[in-house]
Motif scaffolding. Structure first.
Motif, PDB file in Angstrom:
ATOM      1  N   GLU A  87      15.356  10.515 -10.464  1.00  0.00           N
ATOM      2  CA  GLU A  87      16.240   9.359 -10.296  1.00  0.00           C
ATOM      3  C   GLU A  87      16.044   8.709  -8.930  1.00  0.00           C
ATOM      4  O   GLU A  87      15.992   7.471  -8.822  1.00  0.00           O
ATOM      5  N   VAL A  88      15.929   9.510  -7.890  1.00  0.00           N
ATOM      6  CA  VAL A  88      15.751   8.974  -6.538  1.00  0.00           C
ATOM      7  C   VAL A  88      14.398   8.296  -6.396  1.00  0.00           C
ATOM      8  O   VAL A  88      14.282   7.242  -5.752  1.00  0.00           O
ATOM      9  N   VAL A  89      13.358   8.865  -6.988  1.00  0.00           N
ATOM     10  CA  VAL A  89      12.029   8.261  -6.914  1.00  0.00           C
ATOM     11  C   VAL A  89      12.024   6.906  -7.605  1.00  0.00           C
ATOM     12  O   VAL A  89      11.498   5.912  -7.064  1.00  0.00           O
ATOM     13  N   LEU A 138       0.822  -1.209   0.000  1.00  0.00           N
ATOM     14  CA  LEU A 138       0.000   0.000   0.000  1.00  0.00           C
ATOM     15  C   LEU A 138       0.858   1.261   0.000  1.00  0.00           C
ATOM     16  O   LEU A 138       0.553   2.239  -0.691  1.00  0.00           O
ATOM     17  N   ALA A 139       1.943   1.230   0.775  1.00  0.00           N
ATOM     18  CA  ALA A 139       2.850   2.384   0.807  1.00  0.00           C
ATOM     19  C   ALA A 139       3.489   2.620  -0.549  1.00  0.00           C
ATOM     20  O   ALA A 139       3.595   3.758  -1.014  1.00  0.00           O
ATOM     21  N   LEU A 140       3.905   1.541  -1.215  1.00  0.00           N
ATOM     22  CA  LEU A 140       4.507   1.678  -2.542  1.00  0.00           C
ATOM     23  C   LEU A 140       3.497   2.208  -3.544  1.00  0.00           C
ATOM     24  O   LEU A 140       3.814   3.095  -4.359  1.00  0.00           O
ATOM     25  N   GLY A 141       2.269   1.675  -3.511  1.00  0.00           N
ATOM     26  CA  GLY A 141       1.242   2.155  -4.423  1.00  0.00           C
ATOM     27  C   GLY A 141       0.929   3.627  -4.208  1.00  0.00           C
ATOM     28  O   GLY A 141       0.815   4.402  -5.172  1.00  0.00           O
ATOM     29  N   ALA A 142       0.794   4.036  -2.939  1.00  0.00           N
ATOM     30  CA  ALA A 142       0.526   5.442  -2.638  1.00  0.00           C
ATOM     31  C   ALA A 142       1.705   6.328  -3.035  1.00  0.00           C
ATOM     32  O   ALA A 142       1.520   7.448  -3.526  1.00  0.00           O
ATOM     33  N   PHE A 143       2.919   5.816  -2.839  1.00  0.00           N
ATOM     34  CA  PHE A 143       4.136   6.553  -3.194  1.00  0.00           C
ATOM     35  C   PHE A 143       4.175   6.836  -4.698  1.00  0.00           C
ATOM     36  O   PHE A 143       4.366   7.978  -5.133  1.00  0.00           O
ATOM     37  N   VAL A 144       3.991   5.798  -5.507  1.00  0.00           N
ATOM     38  CA  VAL A 144       4.060   5.953  -6.962  1.00  0.00           C
ATOM     39  C   VAL A 144       2.911   6.812  -7.472  1.00  0.00           C
ATOM     40  O   VAL A 144       3.110   7.718  -8.305  1.00  0.00           O
ATOM     41  N   LEU A 145       1.701   6.566  -6.987  1.00  0.00           N
ATOM     42  CA  LEU A 145       0.542   7.332  -7.444  1.00  0.00           C
ATOM     43  C   LEU A 145       0.680   8.811  -7.081  1.00  0.00           C
ATOM     44  O   LEU A 145       0.367   9.695  -7.904  1.00  0.00           O
ATOM     45  N   THR A 146       1.146   9.091  -5.867  1.00  0.00           N
ATOM     46  CA  THR A 146       1.323  10.485  -5.451  1.00  0.00           C
ATOM     47  C   THR A 146       2.366  11.182  -6.310  1.00  0.00           C
ATOM     48  O   THR A 146       2.176  12.333  -6.732  1.00  0.00           O
TER      49      THR A 146
END
Length: 254
Positions: free
Chosen positions: A120-122, A19-27
């Motif tokens: 790059e960091v993202v 969930l954290a990864l999904g929210a991270f990428v979507l945001t």
């Protein structure tokens, strides 16, 4: 599919991480779309200002990261609170790392050449979290059997050796390989046995009296950068937007 979901996500307690990864990428994606629309002067969006001060989105990102982080620590791993905290943390991390270059340079370099560091960091962060979701553990612990895991000395030795590979890789100027090598030690081993990049601490110390190795290092770095710098910049431009052209005569320092 349901069996895989339960065995690989729910049972190991990886749902909050997913969930954290999904929210991270979507945001990150939504933020980049909005900022590119603002830059182009399209849509109803605009910069947030308070009393003439431009409020960068790293500010709410820090708040969300702190709230989500402490919420995750205080909540149960398998409960609804942990899932909500993971989403909040992922959103905050996406906002913060989208302006990583601003934090690094302490300057508004979002649309400059230096701003590419944020993209790059993202991408690097998303890839590392993806590897963790896939079952990789730092320093190759996931490759050890149950008998080996019970031997503390063996575990410590494995972690120390793999950490050394990553450290050597970092000293040779290969930061990306060193970071990925923390999760996949074979990558760090590959970077550690290869020639160091020119200007790296390893090259300055070990190639000082080895002109042949220094020349090979320069040639290999030139060929690598000529081959991959163009495609890498194109991907970064596609993800984060093309930076503003640097003014003629401007220096690289900010």
């Amino acid at each position: 599919m349901g069996h895989w979901w339960e065995r690989n996500i729910l049972e190991p307690g990886k749902l909050p991480l997913l969930l954290a990864l999904g929210a991270f990428v979507l945001t990150f994606v939504v933020t980049r779309v909005i900022t590119r629309l603002i830059r182009a002067g399209r849509g109803p969006f605009g910069n947030v200002r308070a009393g003439g001060l431009h409020i960068h989105h790293v500010v709410p990102g820090v708040v969300l990261t702190v709230v989500g982080g402490f919420g995750a620590v205080a909540s149960e791993r398998h409960g609804a609170g942990g899932a909500v905290a993971a989403v909040v943390f992922g959103m905050g991390a996406g906002l913060v790392l989208d302006e990583f270059a601003l934090i690094l340079h302490l300057d508004d370099v979002y649309w400059s050449e230096e701003g590419r560091k944020s993209v790059e960091v993202v991408v690097l962060t998303a890839a590392l979290v993806g590897l963790l979701l896939a079952g990789f553990a730092p320093f190759g612990v996931n490759d050890m059997t149950q008998e080996e895991l019970q031997d503390r000395g063996g575990v410590i030795a494995t972690i120390a050796v793999n950490f050394l590979f990553s450290l050597v890789c970092l000293g040779k100027g290969k930061a990306r390989l060193a970071v990925f090598g923390v999760v996949v030690p074979l990558i760090a081993l590959f970077g550690a046995v290869r020639l160091a990049r020119p200007g790296s601490p390893w090259a300055r110390r070990c190639y000082r009296r080895r002109p042949r190795a220094r020349a090979r290092s320069l040639l290999r770095a030139y060929r690598h950068d000529r081959r991959w710098s163009g495609p890498r910049r194109a991907v970064q431009d596609w993800i984060g937007g093309k930076p503003d052209p640097r003014p003629v005569g401007a220096s690289g320092d900010r």
